[in-house]
Enzyme design. Structure first.
Site, PDB file in Angstrom:
ATOM      1  N   ASP A  11       0.858  -1.195   0.000  1.00  0.00           N
ATOM      2  CA  ASP A  11       0.000   0.000   0.000  1.00  0.00           C
ATOM      3  C   ASP A  11       0.889   1.238   0.000  1.00  0.00           C
ATOM      4  O   ASP A  11       2.071   1.172   0.328  1.00  0.00           O
ATOM      5  CB  ASP A  11      -0.913   0.005   1.233  1.00  0.00           C
ATOM      6  CG  ASP A  11      -1.821   1.222   1.263  1.00  0.00           C
ATOM      7  OD1 ASP A  11      -2.539   1.445   0.265  1.00  0.00           O
ATOM      8  OD2 ASP A  11      -1.809   1.974   2.249  1.00  0.00           O
ATOM      9  N   SER A  12       0.288   2.366  -0.314  1.00  0.00           N
ATOM     10  CA  SER A  12       1.003   3.636  -0.289  1.00  0.00           C
ATOM     11  C   SER A  12       1.374   4.053   1.132  1.00  0.00           C
ATOM     12  O   SER A  12       2.195   4.947   1.315  1.00  0.00           O
ATOM     13  CB  SER A  12       0.137   4.726  -0.926  1.00  0.00           C
ATOM     14  OG  SER A  12      -1.107   4.809  -0.256  1.00  0.00           O
ATOM     15  N   TYR A  43      -0.313   8.574  -2.472  1.00  0.00           N
ATOM     16  CA  TYR A  43      -0.176   8.328  -3.905  1.00  0.00           C
ATOM     17  C   TYR A  43      -1.297   9.019  -4.698  1.00  0.00           C
ATOM     18  O   TYR A  43      -1.109   9.329  -5.880  1.00  0.00           O
ATOM     19  CB  TYR A  43      -0.258   6.816  -4.208  1.00  0.00           C
ATOM     20  CG  TYR A  43       0.988   6.016  -3.917  1.00  0.00           C
ATOM     21  CD1 TYR A  43       2.110   6.576  -3.288  1.00  0.00           C
ATOM     22  CD2 TYR A  43       1.054   4.668  -4.296  1.00  0.00           C
ATOM     23  CE1 TYR A  43       3.244   5.807  -3.035  1.00  0.00           C
ATOM     24  CE2 TYR A  43       2.183   3.897  -4.058  1.00  0.00           C
ATOM     25  CZ  TYR A  43       3.276   4.459  -3.432  1.00  0.00           C
ATOM     26  OH  TYR A  43       4.386   3.692  -3.202  1.00  0.00           O
ATOM     27  N   GLY A  44      -2.432   9.237  -4.068  1.00  0.00           N
ATOM     28  CA  GLY A  44      -3.628   9.742  -4.763  1.00  0.00           C
ATOM     29  C   GLY A  44      -3.404  10.944  -5.672  1.00  0.00           C
ATOM     30  O   GLY A  44      -3.895  10.955  -6.797  1.00  0.00           O
ATOM     31  N   CYS A  74      -3.803  -0.888  -2.262  1.00  0.00           N
ATOM     32  CA  CYS A  74      -4.014   0.525  -2.601  1.00  0.00           C
ATOM     33  C   CYS A  74      -4.812   0.641  -3.899  1.00  0.00           C
ATOM     34  O   CYS A  74      -4.398   0.096  -4.934  1.00  0.00           O
ATOM     35  CB  CYS A  74      -2.651   1.192  -2.765  1.00  0.00           C
ATOM     36  SG  CYS A  74      -2.718   2.920  -3.239  1.00  0.00           S
ATOM     37  N   ASN A  75      -5.922   1.342  -3.848  1.00  0.00           N
ATOM     38  CA  ASN A  75      -6.754   1.514  -5.048  1.00  0.00           C
ATOM     39  C   ASN A  75      -6.016   2.298  -6.128  1.00  0.00           C
ATOM     40  O   ASN A  75      -6.110   1.983  -7.311  1.00  0.00           O
ATOM     41  CB  ASN A  75      -8.049   2.263  -4.692  1.00  0.00           C
ATOM     42  CG  ASN A  75      -9.022   1.412  -3.913  1.00  0.00           C
ATOM     43  OD1 ASN A  75      -9.994   0.898  -4.450  1.00  0.00           O
ATOM     44  ND2 ASN A  75      -8.753   1.225  -2.633  1.00  0.00           N
ATOM     45  N   THR A  76      -5.277   3.332  -5.726  1.00  0.00           N
ATOM     46  CA  THR A  76      -4.567   4.161  -6.695  1.00  0.00           C
ATOM     47  C   THR A  76      -3.497   3.335  -7.422  1.00  0.00           C
ATOM     48  O   THR A  76      -3.358   3.415  -8.649  1.00  0.00           O
ATOM     49  CB  THR A  76      -3.931   5.383  -5.998  1.00  0.00           C
ATOM     50  OG1 THR A  76      -4.923   6.025  -5.182  1.00  0.00           O
ATOM     51  CG2 THR A  76      -3.389   6.366  -6.997  1.00  0.00           C
ATOM     52  N   GLU A 153      -6.207  10.871   8.000  1.00  0.00           N
ATOM     53  CA  GLU A 153      -4.831  10.883   8.516  1.00  0.00           C
ATOM     54  C   GLU A 153      -4.611  11.952   9.585  1.00  0.00           C
ATOM     55  O   GLU A 153      -3.630  11.895  10.327  1.00  0.00           O
ATOM     56  CB  GLU A 153      -3.833  11.010   7.352  1.00  0.00           C
ATOM     57  CG  GLU A 153      -3.928   9.801   6.426  1.00  0.00           C
ATOM     58  CD  GLU A 153      -2.761   9.619   5.491  1.00  0.00           C
ATOM     59  OE1 GLU A 153      -1.925  10.533   5.367  1.00  0.00           O
ATOM     60  OE2 GLU A 153      -2.681   8.531   4.882  1.00  0.00           O
ATOM     61  N   CYS A 185     -11.204   3.447  -2.061  1.00  0.00           N
ATOM     62  CA  CYS A 185      -9.972   3.943  -1.443  1.00  0.00           C
ATOM     63  C   CYS A 185      -9.818   3.259  -0.091  1.00  0.00           C
ATOM     64  O   CYS A 185     -10.808   3.084   0.634  1.00  0.00           O
ATOM     65  CB  CYS A 185     -10.041   5.456  -1.272  1.00  0.00           C
ATOM     66  SG  CYS A 185      -8.653   6.155  -0.342  1.00  0.00           S
ATOM     67  N   THR A 186      -8.573   2.899   0.236  1.00  0.00           N
ATOM     68  CA  THR A 186      -8.301   2.194   1.500  1.00  0.00           C
ATOM     69  C   THR A 186      -8.866   2.909   2.722  1.00  0.00           C
ATOM     70  O   THR A 186      -9.281   2.264   3.688  1.00  0.00           O
ATOM     71  CB  THR A 186      -6.775   2.089   1.714  1.00  0.00           C
ATOM     72  OG1 THR A 186      -6.188   3.389   1.506  1.00  0.00           O
ATOM     73  CG2 THR A 186      -6.165   1.082   0.772  1.00  0.00           C
ATOM     74  N   HIS A 187      -8.843   4.255   2.702  1.00  0.00           N
ATOM     75  CA  HIS A 187      -9.199   5.021   3.902  1.00  0.00           C
ATOM     76  C   HIS A 187     -10.707   5.184   4.118  1.00  0.00           C
ATOM     77  O   HIS A 187     -11.130   5.537   5.207  1.00  0.00           O
ATOM     78  CB  HIS A 187      -8.599   6.430   3.820  1.00  0.00           C
ATOM     79  CG  HIS A 187      -7.108   6.488   3.967  1.00  0.00           C
ATOM     80  ND1 HIS A 187      -6.245   5.672   3.265  1.00  0.00           N
ATOM     81  CD2 HIS A 187      -6.317   7.289   4.735  1.00  0.00           C
ATOM     82  CE1 HIS A 187      -4.996   5.979   3.585  1.00  0.00           C
ATOM     83  NE2 HIS A 187      -5.008   6.953   4.481  1.00  0.00           N
TER      84      HIS A 187
HETATM   85  N1  I24 Z   1      -4.046   7.008   9.302  1.00  0.00           N
HETATM   86  C1  I24 Z   1      -3.340   6.722   8.195  1.00  0.00           C
HETATM   87  N2  I24 Z   1      -2.137   7.202   7.900  1.00  0.00           N
HETATM   88  C2  I24 Z   1      -1.547   8.048   8.775  1.00  0.00           C
HETATM   89  C3  I24 Z   1      -3.471   7.861  10.146  1.00  0.00           C
HETATM   90  C4  I24 Z   1      -2.216   8.399   9.950  1.00  0.00           C
HETATM   91  N3  I24 Z   1      -1.904   9.186  11.026  1.00  0.00           N
HETATM   92  C5  I24 Z   1      -2.978   9.151  11.854  1.00  0.00           C
HETATM   93  N4  I24 Z   1      -3.920   8.344  11.343  1.00  0.00           N
HETATM   94  N5  I24 Z   1      -0.347   8.582   8.474  1.00  0.00           N
HETATM   95  O1  I24 Z   1      -3.860   5.856   7.303  1.00  0.00           O
HETATM   96  C6  I24 Z   1       0.269   8.386   7.192  1.00  0.00           C
HETATM   97  C7  I24 Z   1       1.729   8.585   7.209  1.00  0.00           C
HETATM   98  N6  I24 Z   1       2.373   7.986   8.402  1.00  0.00           N
HETATM   99  C8  I24 Z   1       2.053   6.551   8.529  1.00  0.00           C
HETATM  100  C9  I24 Z   1       2.821   5.937   9.693  1.00  0.00           C
HETATM  101  O2  I24 Z   1       4.212   6.142   9.522  1.00  0.00           O
HETATM  102  C10 I24 Z   1       4.557   7.508   9.411  1.00  0.00           C
HETATM  103  C11 I24 Z   1       3.826   8.181   8.287  1.00  0.00           C
HETATM  104  C12 I24 Z   1      -5.157   5.298   7.551  1.00  0.00           C
HETATM  105  C13 I24 Z   1      -5.071   4.038   8.353  1.00  0.00           C
HETATM  106  C14 I24 Z   1      -6.367   3.316   8.313  1.00  0.00           C
HETATM  107  C15 I24 Z   1      -6.299   1.981   8.985  1.00  0.00           C
HETATM  108  C16 I24 Z   1      -5.258   8.089  11.895  1.00  0.00           C
HETATM  109  C17 I24 Z   1      -5.424   6.666  12.413  1.00  0.00           C
HETATM  110  C18 I24 Z   1      -4.731   6.223  13.527  1.00  0.00           C
HETATM  111  C19 I24 Z   1      -4.914   4.930  14.032  1.00  0.00           C
HETATM  112  C20 I24 Z   1      -5.804   4.073  13.382  1.00  0.00           C
HETATM  113  C21 I24 Z   1      -6.510   4.497  12.269  1.00  0.00           C
HETATM  114  C22 I24 Z   1      -6.317   5.790  11.784  1.00  0.00           C
HETATM  115  F1  I24 Z   1      -3.878   7.051  14.138  1.00  0.00           F
HETATM  116  F2  I24 Z   1      -6.974   6.224  10.727  1.00  0.00           F
HETATM  117  N1  DGL Z   2      -4.065   3.935  -0.470  1.00  0.00           N
HETATM  118  C1  DGL Z   2      -4.651   4.994  -1.297  1.00  0.00           C
HETATM  119  C2  DGL Z   2      -5.825   4.424  -2.103  1.00  0.00           C
HETATM  120  O1  DGL Z   2      -6.429   3.455  -1.757  1.00  0.00           O
HETATM  121  C3  DGL Z   2      -5.115   6.170  -0.466  1.00  0.00           C
HETATM  122  C4  DGL Z   2      -4.005   6.977   0.152  1.00  0.00           C
HETATM  123  C5  DGL Z   2      -3.108   7.612  -0.878  1.00  0.00           C
HETATM  124  O2  DGL Z   2      -3.559   8.536  -1.605  1.00  0.00           O
HETATM  125  O3  DGL Z   2      -1.983   7.179  -0.976  1.00  0.00           O
HETATM  126  O4  DGL Z   2      -6.156   4.966  -3.132  1.00  0.00           O
END
Ligand code: I24
Ligand code: DGL
Length: 266
Positions: A11-12, A43-44, A74-76, A153, A185-187
């Site tokens: 995944d991204s 990646y989006g 990752c969908n993208t 995020e 999308c994953t999120h």
């Molecule tokens: N959720 C995602 N990516 C993040 C995040 C998040 N930060 C807080 N939450 N960061 O994806 C992206 C970049 N980071 C990733 C970790 O390494 C450093 C860089 C969505 C995940 C969906 C399962 C919010 C958050 C959380 C815990 C659980 C779920 C969630 F803190 F959405």
């Molecule tokens: N994982 C990407 C998707 O499912 C969402 C996050 C991103 O943009 O990288 O499209």
């Protein structure tokens, strides 16, 4: 033995953990190696060519590690890289788009389907292509939702603010008739309650993550790749960014107390 080799999931970033959660639920005995490209997430908004190159780098690593199957969570990445990756590697490769498209066609009575995704996914037309391959008489309403990933995020996905962002983003669908919507999308499963609230009542909401794991289960059996033991195994996670930040998300989302999270360079 090949059946005991891991399934690779890429995944991204951390969003693919929605797919991992479904895996652990339905196929807990299958070993998983996950790579999240957190250093280059999201990646989006990126150009297709760049996403394709990043995706290939992750798959090369997993190929060297010896996986029996690959899931592009990752969908993208699925939208722009699936076909090329499938042609370059000999293990089965499953993307998240065809399973979601198939479930939406089955769920829709009208044949009118909304697709929500990142700019990259929507611009690629991959969901439209997949739906048209399955059903020639569907009408598709694609909608890019570029603000959804940042809302998740930022950790505010339960908030009133998230609800407002979802409401505003879905406005273009207000006078469109459809009875199924794909969370492309994953999120987006984390925003599912807000999305349901701001779509017309009766619209069936399809999670690509859930549908993908059904497909994976089928392919494992069909190709005789399913692990025979029913002992659950702990997944291993690699992050191209900081392992500590990634570990916190894994702990929270998958409720694994001490997950094996490592840093990886691509
Ligand atoms: N959720 C995602 N990516 C993040 C995040 C998040 N930060 C807080 N939450 N960061 O994806 C992206 C970049 N980071 C990733 C970790 O390494 C450093 C860089 C969505 C995940 C969906 C399962 C919010 C958050 C959380 C815990 C659980 C779920 C969630 F803190 F959405
Ligand atoms: N994982 C990407 C998707 O499912 C969402 C996050 C991103 O943009 O990288 O499209």
């Amino acid at each position: 033995m090949k059946v005991d080799s891991p399934i690779g999931i890429i995944d991204s970033g951390a969003g693919g953990l929605t797919v991992v959660k479904e895996m652990l639920h339905r196929l807990p005995q299958e070993p998983i190696i996950y790579i999240g490209d957190t250093a280059r997430c999201p990646y989006g908004p990126r150009p297709a060519e760049e996403v394709k190159n990043f995706t290939k780098e992750m798959v090369s690593k997993l190929s060297d590690m010896g996986i029996k199957m690959l899931i592009i969570a990752c969908n993208t990445a699925t939208a722009v890289a699936l076909e090329e990756i499938r042609s370059q590697f000999s293990f089965p490769v499953v993307g998240v788009i065809v399973p979601g498209a198939r479930a939406a066609v089955q769920a829709s009575n009208l044949g009118n389907i909304a697709v929500l995704g990142t700019a990259g996914t929507i611009n690629s037309g991959a969901y439209e292509d997949a739906i048209r391959d399955i059903s020639t008489n569907s009408t598709i309403h694609p909608l890019a939702c570029p603000d959804f990933v940042p809302v998740v995020e930022s950790g505010q996905y339960h908030s009133e603010y998230a609800s407002e962002v979802v409401k505003r983003t879905l406005l273009p669908l207000a006078d469109v008739s459809f009875d199924a919507a794909i969370l492309g999308c994953t999120h987006y499963p984390l925003l599912q309650e807000h999305i349901a609230k701001h779509l017309p009542e009766g619209v069936r909401i399809i999670s690509s993550a859930v549908e993908t794991i059904r497909d994976v289960e089928g392919i494992l059996h069909e190709k005789k790749l399913a692990r025979q033991s029913d002992q659950p195994v702990e997944p291993v996670f690699y992050s191209t960014g900081g392992a500590d930040a990634f570990r916190l998300i894994v702990q929270d989302w998958l409720t694994i107390e001490e997950p094996d999270v490592r840093h990886i360079m691509l």
